[in-house]
Structures are given as structure tokens and as C-alpha cells.
Design a protein around this motif. Structure first.
Motif, PDB file in Angstrom:
ATOM      1  N   GLY A 182       0.813  -1.214   0.000  1.00 51.66           N
ATOM      2  CA  GLY A 182       0.000   0.000   0.000  1.00 51.66           C
ATOM      3  C   GLY A 182       0.843   1.260   0.000  1.00 51.66           C
ATOM      4  O   GLY A 182       0.322   2.356  -0.253  1.00 51.66           O
ATOM      5  N   ILE A 183       2.141   1.129   0.310  1.00 49.11           N
ATOM      6  CA  ILE A 183       3.067   2.267   0.319  1.00 49.11           C
ATOM      7  C   ILE A 183       4.231   1.938  -0.605  1.00 49.11           C
ATOM      8  O   ILE A 183       4.806   0.850  -0.525  1.00 49.11           O
ATOM      9  CB  ILE A 183       3.595   2.546   1.737  1.00 49.11           C
ATOM     10  CG1 ILE A 183       2.446   2.932   2.677  1.00 49.11           C
ATOM     11  CG2 ILE A 183       4.651   3.650   1.718  1.00 49.11           C
ATOM     12  CD1 ILE A 183       2.872   3.076   4.129  1.00 49.11           C
ATOM     13  N   VAL A 184       4.562   2.875  -1.478  1.00 49.31           N
ATOM     14  CA  VAL A 184       5.676   2.689  -2.408  1.00 49.31           C
ATOM     15  C   VAL A 184       6.631   3.869  -2.268  1.00 49.31           C
ATOM     16  O   VAL A 184       6.206   5.027  -2.353  1.00 49.31           O
ATOM     17  CB  VAL A 184       5.181   2.571  -3.865  1.00 49.31           C
ATOM     18  CG1 VAL A 184       6.365   2.428  -4.824  1.00 49.31           C
ATOM     19  CG2 VAL A 184       4.232   1.391  -4.010  1.00 49.31           C
ATOM     20  N   ILE A 185       7.921   3.576  -2.054  1.00 55.03           N
ATOM     21  CA  ILE A 185       8.949   4.604  -1.893  1.00 55.03           C
ATOM     22  C   ILE A 185      10.029   4.345  -2.939  1.00 55.03           C
ATOM     23  O   ILE A 185      10.659   3.286  -2.938  1.00 55.03           O
ATOM     24  CB  ILE A 185       9.571   4.556  -0.485  1.00 55.03           C
ATOM     25  CG1 ILE A 185       8.492   4.750   0.583  1.00 55.03           C
ATOM     26  CG2 ILE A 185      10.668   5.606  -0.337  1.00 55.03           C
ATOM     27  CD1 ILE A 185       8.998   4.505   1.999  1.00 55.03           C
ATOM     28  N   LEU A 186      10.238   5.304  -3.824  1.00 56.42           N
ATOM     29  CA  LEU A 186      11.215   5.140  -4.898  1.00 56.42           C
ATOM     30  C   LEU A 186      12.179   6.318  -4.909  1.00 56.42           C
ATOM     31  O   LEU A 186      11.759   7.475  -4.964  1.00 56.42           O
ATOM     32  CB  LEU A 186      10.507   5.045  -6.261  1.00 56.42           C
ATOM     33  CG  LEU A 186       9.448   3.951  -6.423  1.00 56.42           C
ATOM     34  CD1 LEU A 186       8.848   4.018  -7.818  1.00 56.42           C
ATOM     35  CD2 LEU A 186      10.036   2.577  -6.158  1.00 56.42           C
ATOM     36  N   ASP A 187      13.469   6.004  -4.875  1.00 56.35           N
ATOM     37  CA  ASP A 187      14.522   7.025  -4.891  1.00 56.35           C
ATOM     38  C   ASP A 187      15.146   7.069  -6.284  1.00 56.35           C
ATOM     39  O   ASP A 187      15.797   6.117  -6.704  1.00 56.35           O
ATOM     40  CB  ASP A 187      15.578   6.685  -3.837  1.00 56.35           C
ATOM     41  CG  ASP A 187      16.587   7.805  -3.637  1.00 56.35           C
ATOM     42  OD1 ASP A 187      16.389   8.906  -4.193  1.00 56.35           O
ATOM     43  OD2 ASP A 187      17.571   7.586  -2.910  1.00 56.35           O
ATOM     44  N   GLU A 188      14.918   8.165  -7.005  1.00 58.50           N
ATOM     45  CA  GLU A 188      15.466   8.370  -8.354  1.00 58.50           C
ATOM     46  C   GLU A 188      15.168   7.188  -9.285  1.00 58.50           C
ATOM     47  O   GLU A 188      16.066   6.613  -9.897  1.00 58.50           O
ATOM     48  CB  GLU A 188      16.978   8.602  -8.273  1.00 58.50           C
ATOM     49  CG  GLU A 188      17.394   9.800  -7.434  1.00 58.50           C
ATOM     50  CD  GLU A 188      17.090  11.131  -8.107  1.00 58.50           C
ATOM     51  OE1 GLU A 188      16.705  11.137  -9.291  1.00 58.50           O
ATOM     52  OE2 GLU A 188      17.235  12.167  -7.448  1.00 58.50           O
ATOM     53  N   PRO A 189      13.904   6.815  -9.446  1.00 55.89           N
ATOM     54  CA  PRO A 189      13.590   5.615 -10.231  1.00 55.89           C
ATOM     55  C   PRO A 189      13.788   5.766 -11.732  1.00 55.89           C
ATOM     56  O   PRO A 189      13.844   4.758 -12.435  1.00 55.89           O
ATOM     57  CB  PRO A 189      12.117   5.364  -9.907  1.00 55.89           C
ATOM     58  CG  PRO A 189      11.579   6.729  -9.614  1.00 55.89           C
ATOM     59  CD  PRO A 189      12.695   7.443  -8.893  1.00 55.89           C
ATOM     60  N   VAL A 190      13.881   6.995 -12.250  1.00 58.60           N
ATOM     61  CA  VAL A 190      13.992   7.158 -13.701  1.00 58.60           C
ATOM     62  C   VAL A 190      15.432   7.285 -14.175  1.00 58.60           C
ATOM     63  O   VAL A 190      15.682   7.427 -15.380  1.00 58.60           O
ATOM     64  CB  VAL A 190      13.171   8.378 -14.200  1.00 58.60           C
ATOM     65  CG1 VAL A 190      11.700   8.188 -13.882  1.00 58.60           C
ATOM     66  CG2 VAL A 190      13.690   9.680 -13.613  1.00 58.60           C
ATOM     67  N   ASN A 191      16.404   7.208 -13.257  1.00 56.03           N
ATOM     68  CA  ASN A 191      17.804   7.256 -13.669  1.00 56.03           C
ATOM     69  C   ASN A 191      18.111   6.130 -14.652  1.00 56.03           C
ATOM     70  O   ASN A 191      17.848   4.960 -14.380  1.00 56.03           O
ATOM     71  CB  ASN A 191      18.733   7.109 -12.454  1.00 56.03           C
ATOM     72  CG  ASN A 191      18.932   8.423 -11.733  1.00 56.03           C
ATOM     73  OD1 ASN A 191      18.421   9.455 -12.142  1.00 56.03           O
ATOM     74  ND2 ASN A 191      19.681   8.389 -10.648  1.00 56.03           N
ATOM     75  N   GLY A 192      18.670   6.478 -15.787  1.00 60.23           N
ATOM     76  CA  GLY A 192      19.074   5.470 -16.761  1.00 60.23           C
ATOM     77  C   GLY A 192      17.974   4.981 -17.668  1.00 60.23           C
ATOM     78  O   GLY A 192      18.229   4.161 -18.547  1.00 60.23           O
ATOM     79  N   LEU A 193      16.755   5.458 -17.470  1.00 61.10           N
ATOM     80  CA  LEU A 193      15.652   5.000 -18.311  1.00 61.10           C
ATOM     81  C   LEU A 193      15.551   5.842 -19.587  1.00 61.10           C
ATOM     82  O   LEU A 193      15.832   7.041 -19.577  1.00 61.10           O
ATOM     83  CB  LEU A 193      14.328   5.082 -17.551  1.00 61.10           C
ATOM     84  CG  LEU A 193      14.139   4.115 -16.375  1.00 61.10           C
ATOM     85  CD1 LEU A 193      12.787   4.346 -15.727  1.00 61.10           C
ATOM     86  CD2 LEU A 193      14.263   2.674 -16.837  1.00 61.10           C
ATOM     87  N   ASP A 194      15.134   5.203 -20.670  1.00 64.19           N
ATOM     88  CA  ASP A 194      14.889   5.928 -21.910  1.00 64.19           C
ATOM     89  C   ASP A 194      13.529   6.622 -21.818  1.00 64.19           C
ATOM     90  O   ASP A 194      12.797   6.447 -20.828  1.00 64.19           O
ATOM     91  CB  ASP A 194      14.962   4.972 -23.103  1.00 64.19           C
ATOM     92  CG  ASP A 194      13.965   3.819 -23.014  1.00 64.19           C
ATOM     93  OD1 ASP A 194      12.992   3.915 -22.235  1.00 64.19           O
ATOM     94  OD2 ASP A 194      14.166   2.810 -23.708  1.00 64.19           O
ATOM     95  N   PRO A 195      13.165   7.461 -22.805  1.00 61.89           N
ATOM     96  CA  PRO A 195      11.892   8.193 -22.720  1.00 61.89           C
ATOM     97  C   PRO A 195      10.677   7.303 -22.482  1.00 61.89           C
ATOM     98  O   PRO A 195       9.776   7.677 -21.721  1.00 61.89           O
ATOM     99  CB  PRO A 195      11.816   8.918 -24.069  1.00 61.89           C
ATOM    100  CG  PRO A 195      13.249   9.156 -24.433  1.00 61.89           C
ATOM    101  CD  PRO A 195      13.982   7.927 -23.950  1.00 61.89           C
TER     102      PRO A 195
END
Length: 312
Positions: free
Chosen positions: A147-160
Motif C-alpha cells: 500500500g506504500i511505495v517509496i522510490l529514490d530516483e527511479p527514472v535514472n538510466g531509463l529511456d523516454p
């Protein structure tokens, strides 16, 4: 829900988190912003029990993280995309973690598909790109359907495509009533994803509110008008708190008055405005203004004063 009260973390003489209070509510994406060294990662580590607070408390769903019998089902977290055994395949990595909570293979396959990793499920993690590692980290965070989601810099390295996938996923999780805490340095992405913001600087909370409120409190609204009667308009709106600048033929930018008040003053004076536009500062503008005095590492080039000659 995540709630912190008088939360403090010190490392020797250095205070990383300085008596902060905040609440992260379900049903919305809360952006967690701040310069490097602001205390964001330390705070997230304290939320999930990896660091112990010096004083104060932080609770998830009313309890300390360590008090939950099945924490993976309460909180899904991505703090380090590289935190996986390089010799294991993506499937093995997820199965090993799932086994700690009695989560079946069907859920492992489900999150692999959700993260777009089903085609590389049998590939060793050591051969993953940064973007694939991020996707695996997000799949791991979602493994217990928390029920709780914590993400630190999840888009690093991802393409568009990957960036858009994360954005859509975060909005979807919030729409399902989950609590989402998202850290990122990409202001353009945060402005499209977050509902609320918590901004840290040197361990203190600099701002806490909706994206619109934070931007409005820190940046100025500019009203741009076009009229053939510029001199008369300036006289009609003259005030110590109003600033008018000429930006082109018959074009003026006004700060200190709303568009409604500018239009009303022009109408009362019989002045015709044939264009009225308003613009507010961006989230990036607000963020830079808020954290200007709290940046630990500052380059010699800034967005407000760049010496182009120094680059030649």
C-alpha cells in the motif's frame, strides 16, 4: 500513510536530518526534493528501518517499519537499483525475495511483465544496463503488492519510454489509493507526476504543499499584455508594488497585479488590450529559489549568471 514527528538523524557532529515533521498521504504522489546532501536518502532509510533515528519517530501505517510482520506487503522500496546479486537472474532475484514473505511464482511473473522484463527474466543481473536495473528495482518494490511505495530516483538510466512508464505507474498507484513517495532531481518530470511536494535543504523542510502552492509562493506571476496605449496603461496601474517592463512593440510584462486587475484597470481607463497572457514560474524556478542557500556543492556556472566566454 507515512508520518514523521521531530525526526532527527546525526552522524557524529553532522546533522543530516534536523527535526522534521511531515505526512505522506494515500491517494497521491508526493515528490521528495532537495539538493545532494539535503537528507532525502537518510530520511527514506529511516522510514524503512535501515537507519535508526537519533531522536523523533517515523511510522508507516501507524507503526515503526520493524513492527510489521510482513513489511514487504506494507512498503515497497527502491533505494539502490544495484542492490541485487549480480550472479542471479532477474527471476531468481525476485523469487528469493518473494520466498521471505510466502509470495508465489505467479506474482513474480506478474511484476516481471509489469516492468517489461519478462524477455530477460533468465538473464543475470550483472549484465543489466542501468535502466534494466531500475526496472528490476521497481518490480522488487511492487512484489508484495504494498500500500506504500517509496522510490529514490527511479527514472535514472531509463529511456523516454521508461520515464513515461514510471510516470504512468506512479499516477496509477496513487489512483488506486496507495501512498507514493517519489524522489527525483528531474523537475520537469516531477511537475508532471507529483501532487504534493516536500522540499528538504540541509536536513530541514523548506516547503510542504501542493505543487501549485509551492510554485505560487516562491515565484511571481507575470501578466503579458499588448496595447497601443502603453503609457496610459502604466499610469492606470501605477503602484509601488507593480513593475512594468517593455518586451517588444506594444508588448509589456507586468508583475505585482493579477490579469483580472490589469484588465479591470485598463477597462476603467478606456484602454484596449488586444492580448492578455499570464505565466507563472516553473517548478524548477521554485526549487532553485527555495534551495539557493542550501546547495552543498555549487558549480562556478549558474543559471542566472553564466560567463559564456569561460567555456571557449
Amino acid at each position: 500513510m507515512i508520518s514523521a514527528e521531530a525526526l532527527v538523524k546525526r552522524y557524529g557532529s553532522r546533522t543530516a536530518v534536523d527535526s522534521i515533521d511531515f505526512t505522506v498521504e494515500p491517494g497521491q504522489v508526493t515528490g521528495f526534493l532537495g539538493p545532494n546532501g539535503a537528507g532525502k536518502s537518510t530520511t527514506m532509510r529511516m522510514i524503512v528501518g535501515l537507519d535508526r533515528p537519533t531522536s523523533g519517530s517515523v511510522r508507516v501505517n501507524g507503526r515503526a517499519y520493524r513492527e510489521h510482520a510482513a513489511p514487504l506487503r506494507e512498503v515497497g522500496v527502491l533505494l539502490d537499483a544495484k542492490a541485487a546479486h549480480r550472479g542471479r537472474t532477474a527471476y531468481q532475484h525476485l523469487r528469493a525475495i518473494a520466498a521471505t514473505h510466502g509470495i508465489g511464482a505467479s506474482r513474480v511473473r506478474q511484476v516481471l511483465e509489469l516492468a517489461g522484463l519478462e524477455s530477460v527474466a533468465g538473464k543475470r543481473v550483472g549484465g543489466f544496463s542501468l535502466g534494466m536495473g531500475q526496472r528490476l528495482g521497481i518490480a522488487t518494490a511492487l512484489l508484495g503488492d504494498p500500500g506504500i511505495v517509496i522510490l529514490d530516483e527511479p527514472v535514472n538510466g531509463l529511456d523516454p519510454e521508461g520515464v513515461r512508464w514510471v510516470r504512468t505507474l506512479m499516477r496509477t498507484l496513487a489512483a488506486e489509493g496507495r501512498t507514493v513517495l517519489l524522489s527525483s532531481h528531474l523537475m520537469s518530470e516531477m511537475s508532471q507526476t507529483a501532487d504534493r511536494l516536500i522540499v528538504l535543504g540541509r536536513g530541514r523542510i523548506l516547503a510542504d504543499g501542493t505543487v501549485g502552492d509551492v510554485v505560487a509562493k516562491v515565484t511571481r506571476q507575470v501578466v503579458r499584455v499588448r496595447t497601443h496605449d502603453g503609457a496610459r496603461l502604466m499610469a492606470a496601474i501605477a503602484d509601488a508594488h507593480v513593475s512594468v517592463s517593455t518586451v517588444g512593440d506594444d508588448a509589456y510584462e507586468i508583475t505585482g497585479l493579477s490579469a483580472e486587475l490589469v484588465a479591470a484597470a485598463a477597462s476603467a481607463a478606456g484602454i484596449v488590450l488586444y492580448e492578455v497572457m499570464t505565466s507563472s514560474g516553473s517548478l524548477e524556478d521554485a526549487y532553485l529559489a527555495l534551495t539557493a542557500g542550501d546547495v552543498e556543492y555549487r558549480s562556478s556556472l549558474t543559471s542566472t549568471a553564466t560567463d559564456a566566454g569561460a567555456l571557449r
